[in-house]
Design a protein around this motif. Structure first.
Motif, short mmCIF file in Angstrom:
data_model
loop_
_atom_site.label_atom_id
_atom_site.label_comp_id
_atom_site.label_asym_id
_atom_site.label_seq_id
_atom_site.Cartn_x
_atom_site.Cartn_y
_atom_site.Cartn_z
N ASN A 1 0.87 -1.17 0.00
CA ASN A 1 0.00 0.00 0.00
C ASN A 1 0.91 1.22 0.00
O ASN A 1 1.59 1.50 0.99
CB ASN A 1 -0.92 0.00 1.22
CG ASN A 1 -1.91 1.16 1.24
OD1 ASN A 1 -1.55 2.30 0.97
ND2 ASN A 1 -3.16 0.86 1.59
N PHE A 2 0.94 1.94 -1.11
CA PHE A 2 1.83 3.09 -1.29
C PHE A 2 1.70 4.10 -0.15
O PHE A 2 2.70 4.67 0.31
CB PHE A 2 1.50 3.76 -2.63
CG PHE A 2 2.34 4.96 -2.96
CD1 PHE A 2 3.58 4.83 -3.56
CD2 PHE A 2 1.88 6.25 -2.70
CE1 PHE A 2 4.35 5.94 -3.89
CE2 PHE A 2 2.63 7.36 -3.02
CZ PHE A 2 3.87 7.21 -3.62
N ALA A 3 0.49 4.32 0.33
CA ALA A 3 0.26 5.33 1.37
C ALA A 3 0.96 4.97 2.67
O ALA A 3 1.51 5.84 3.36
CB ALA A 3 -1.24 5.51 1.61
N PHE A 4 0.93 3.70 3.01
CA PHE A 4 1.60 3.26 4.24
C PHE A 4 3.07 2.92 4.01
O PHE A 4 3.94 3.31 4.79
CB PHE A 4 0.88 2.03 4.81
CG PHE A 4 -0.42 2.33 5.49
CD1 PHE A 4 -0.46 3.06 6.68
CD2 PHE A 4 -1.62 1.90 4.94
CE1 PHE A 4 -1.67 3.35 7.31
CE2 PHE A 4 -2.83 2.18 5.55
CZ PHE A 4 -2.85 2.91 6.74
N ASP A 5 3.32 2.17 2.91
CA ASP A 5 4.66 1.61 2.72
C ASP A 5 5.67 2.59 2.15
O ASP A 5 6.87 2.34 2.24
CB ASP A 5 4.57 0.37 1.82
CG ASP A 5 3.82 -0.77 2.50
OD1 ASP A 5 4.09 -1.02 3.68
OD2 ASP A 5 2.97 -1.38 1.84
N VAL B 1 -6.07 13.94 -0.48
CA VAL B 1 -7.25 13.12 -0.76
C VAL B 1 -6.84 11.75 -1.29
O VAL B 1 -7.33 10.71 -0.82
CB VAL B 1 -8.18 13.83 -1.76
CG1 VAL B 1 -9.24 12.86 -2.30
CG2 VAL B 1 -8.86 15.01 -1.08
N LEU B 2 -5.93 11.71 -2.27
CA LEU B 2 -5.55 10.42 -2.84
C LEU B 2 -4.83 9.53 -1.84
O LEU B 2 -5.15 8.34 -1.72
CB LEU B 2 -4.68 10.64 -4.09
CG LEU B 2 -5.43 10.57 -5.43
CD1 LEU B 2 -6.52 11.62 -5.52
CD2 LEU B 2 -4.47 10.67 -6.61
N VAL B 3 -3.88 10.10 -1.10
CA VAL B 3 -3.13 9.28 -0.14
C VAL B 3 -4.02 8.86 1.03
O VAL B 3 -3.98 7.70 1.48
CB VAL B 3 -1.88 10.04 0.36
CG1 VAL B 3 -1.16 9.25 1.45
CG2 VAL B 3 -0.93 10.32 -0.80
N GLY B 4 -4.85 9.77 1.52
CA GLY B 4 -5.77 9.41 2.60
C GLY B 4 -6.75 8.33 2.18
O GLY B 4 -7.05 7.41 2.95
#
Length: 543
Positions: free
Chosen positions: A21-25, A93-96
């Motif tokens: 998951n790009f947002a977390f990793d 918005v996209l990352v959240g």
């Protein structure tokens, strides 16, 4: 040069974790490990306000929005129609949304109310997240969109809407991964809509693996390295924004320039921003390079540039020469689609052959094949295709959303057919010919509209061109060109004959346009792509 390319292919290695998951990793990990590293630099339209956004700041803001989504009752798999200009909120918005599994559907800021209605209902979207200037469009069609539950407005207040800034302020900037429903690398993360040059826009689903697969784009075609300043000119609603404003630059550790420019392109401002922020890698459509090539570039200090890239169509050699004289940089062409990551490109260390899109990227097998999936001979027109392998090709989508007919057309014979045609030379370089349905059959010849257009734009009188086949009782079809003229030129029979002779001398004589129609403008999609289907229909009606 071939040794350099082969070494790239041999040295490629990319494994995508099952729960990536790009947002977390990436975003959150970097926020913890290098919190002060600058993710992007936001520049206001008047260039007066400049804000550096660190990973710590981006992650905190994304967490606030993610928590806000959870409070609204949104969950993994919900669809969100997102229309946001080049503003920090687009990242937040996209990352959240990635964190909680809400599927963002970015849309260009040029979408009409009708366009939005189609997208929302096609996907069954639950949310609309838009900047203030688009709110009235949503209100115009919301009664026709029964799945819409939440309207979120950025930069404004409106009855019946949730204010984005207030929502974020009211929620915590802390969010543990364990508090979110788990996402797998093959779970849906984004939906893009194709630009609809020949049909209604199709839905292109992109899963979480897509984010990491873009390392191919960033490492090879973009040639990015940690600490670079990267700038891609694109609207946030296109997959090009995922390429140039999100995944590849961040994966490679580059800082992104985010300029909220006026829709009317100002070349002077853009050149000054390259100088002001020391942009190292610059990506622009060929039309922008053409504009630059018509200017006096000597007043601008562009020494920071070390890599320039373009895509969509080949640049004429004179433009490339002018740009290289001013910057020292070649323009490296590349090819890919909303459905893929970058799959063919010219790379640093390789010979650039003007007009060629380059060679297949490491990690993927891309070739030119016939209707039966057989690789065609050298210099023979065929379909650009990606080889299907036991492990699904990196960055390739798995099929259009709920569209089996379209999937059957593009996935066949062990290949993914891109819908584009090309030739391959003896050294493995691939040369774009055109869309599969654009090829002109004239007196036994197969003619690429793209090749004729590339010859036409070499003529100084022509600003833009589109070539189609017009029915002809003798030849089957003839080549017809629709052109717009550069400043200072007027259409005439004399100019038409001059252009025809010019093309005859530049390419094979049978390819020249037997008819040329001068136009004030050419029909285009909202993404700026020429609608040749519309011109083909016009030519067919004439024939």
């Amino acid at each position: 040069m071939s040794d350099v390319y082969q070494a790239m292919r041999d040295g490629f290695d990319l494994e995508i974790p099952a729960d990536y998951n790009f947002a977390f990793d990436l975003v959150e990990k970097r926020a913890k490990e290098t919190p002060e590293k600058v993710a992007y630099i936001a520049v206001s339209r008047d260039c007066e306000t400049v804000e550096e956004h660190t990973y710590a700041h981006l992650n905190a803001k994304a967490n606030r929005f993610a928590n806000g989504l959870k409070k609204l009752g949104c969950k993994k798999g919900d669809f969100a129609c997102v229309v946001i200009a080049r503003l920090p909120a687009w990242y937040e918005v996209l990352v959240g949304s990635m964190k909680v599994g809400v599927v963002s559907m970015p849309g260009t800021n040029l979408l009409t109310a009708h366009d939005l209605e189609y997208r929302i209902n096609r996907a069954g979207a639950k949310l609309a997240i838009v900047t203030a200037e688009h709110a009235s469009k949503i209100e115009e069609i919301k009664e026709k969109c029964p799945t819409l539950e939440h309207l979120i407005i950025i930069g404004g207040e409106r009855e019946g809407w949730v204010n984005f800034e207030t929502l974020c302020a009211e929620n915590s900037d802390e969010l543990e991964r364990a508090e979110c429903e788990p996402t797998g690398a093959d779970d849906l993360m984004l939906i893009y809509f194709t630009s609809g040059t020949t049909s209604l826009p199709k839905m292109v689903p992109r899963d979480y693996s897509y984010g990491l697969a873009h390392k191919i784009t960033g490492q090879y075609w973009m040639g990015l390295k940690d600490g670079d300043i990267h700038w891609t000119l694109t609207d946030t609603g296109w997959a090009k924004a995922a390429w140039g404003m999100l995944f590849p630059p961040m994966l490679m550790g580059a800082t992104i320039l985010l300029y909220d420019g006026d829709p009317k392109f100002d070349a002077d401002i853009h050149l000054k921003l390259i100088e002001r922020f020391g942009v190292n890698c610059f990506c622009a459509p060929p039309t922008v390079y053409r504009v630059f090539a018509q200017m006096d570039l000597s007043p601008y200090k562009l020494e920071s540039l070390n890599h320039c890239i373009g895509a969509g169509e080949p640049l004429n050699p004179e433009v490339m020469r002018t740009w290289k004289e001013a910057t020292g940089c070649d323009v490296y062409d590349g090819y890919g689609q909303t459905e893929t990551v970058n799959i063919v490109a010219n790379y640093k260390g390789m010979e650039v052959r003007p007009g060629s899109m380059g060679k297949p990227v490491p990690g993927l097998t891309v070739d030119v094949v016939d209707e039966d999936g057989e690789i065609v001979e050298i210099d023979t027109v065929g379909h650009i295709a990606v080889k299907m392998t036991q492990q699904h090709p990196l960055g390739l989508f798995t099929g259009y959303f709920k569209d089996e007919a379209a999937n059957a057309k593009c996935f066949k014979n062990g290949w993914y057919y891109t819908g584009d045609t090309a030739t391959r030379d003896k050294d493995g370089y691939i040369w774009f010919v055109g869309r599969s349905d654009d090829i002109i059959g004239s007196a036994g010849y197969r003619i690429s509209p793209f090749e004729v257009e590339s010859a036409l734009i070499e003529h100084p009188a022509i600003a833009e061109s589109a070539v189609v086949g017009k029915p002809d009782p003798v030849r089957g079809e003839i080549v017809k060109a629709y052109v717009t003229l550069s400043a200072g030129y007027e259409g005439s029979k004399t100019l038409e004959k001059e252009i025809q002779d010019f093309v005859k001398n530049l390419t094979a004589p049978y390819k020249y346009p037997r008819e040329i129609e001068f136009r004030e403008a050419l029909p285009k999609t909202i993404s700026g792509k020429i609608r040749r289907v519309e011109l083909r229909d016009e030519a067919k009606a004439e024939g």
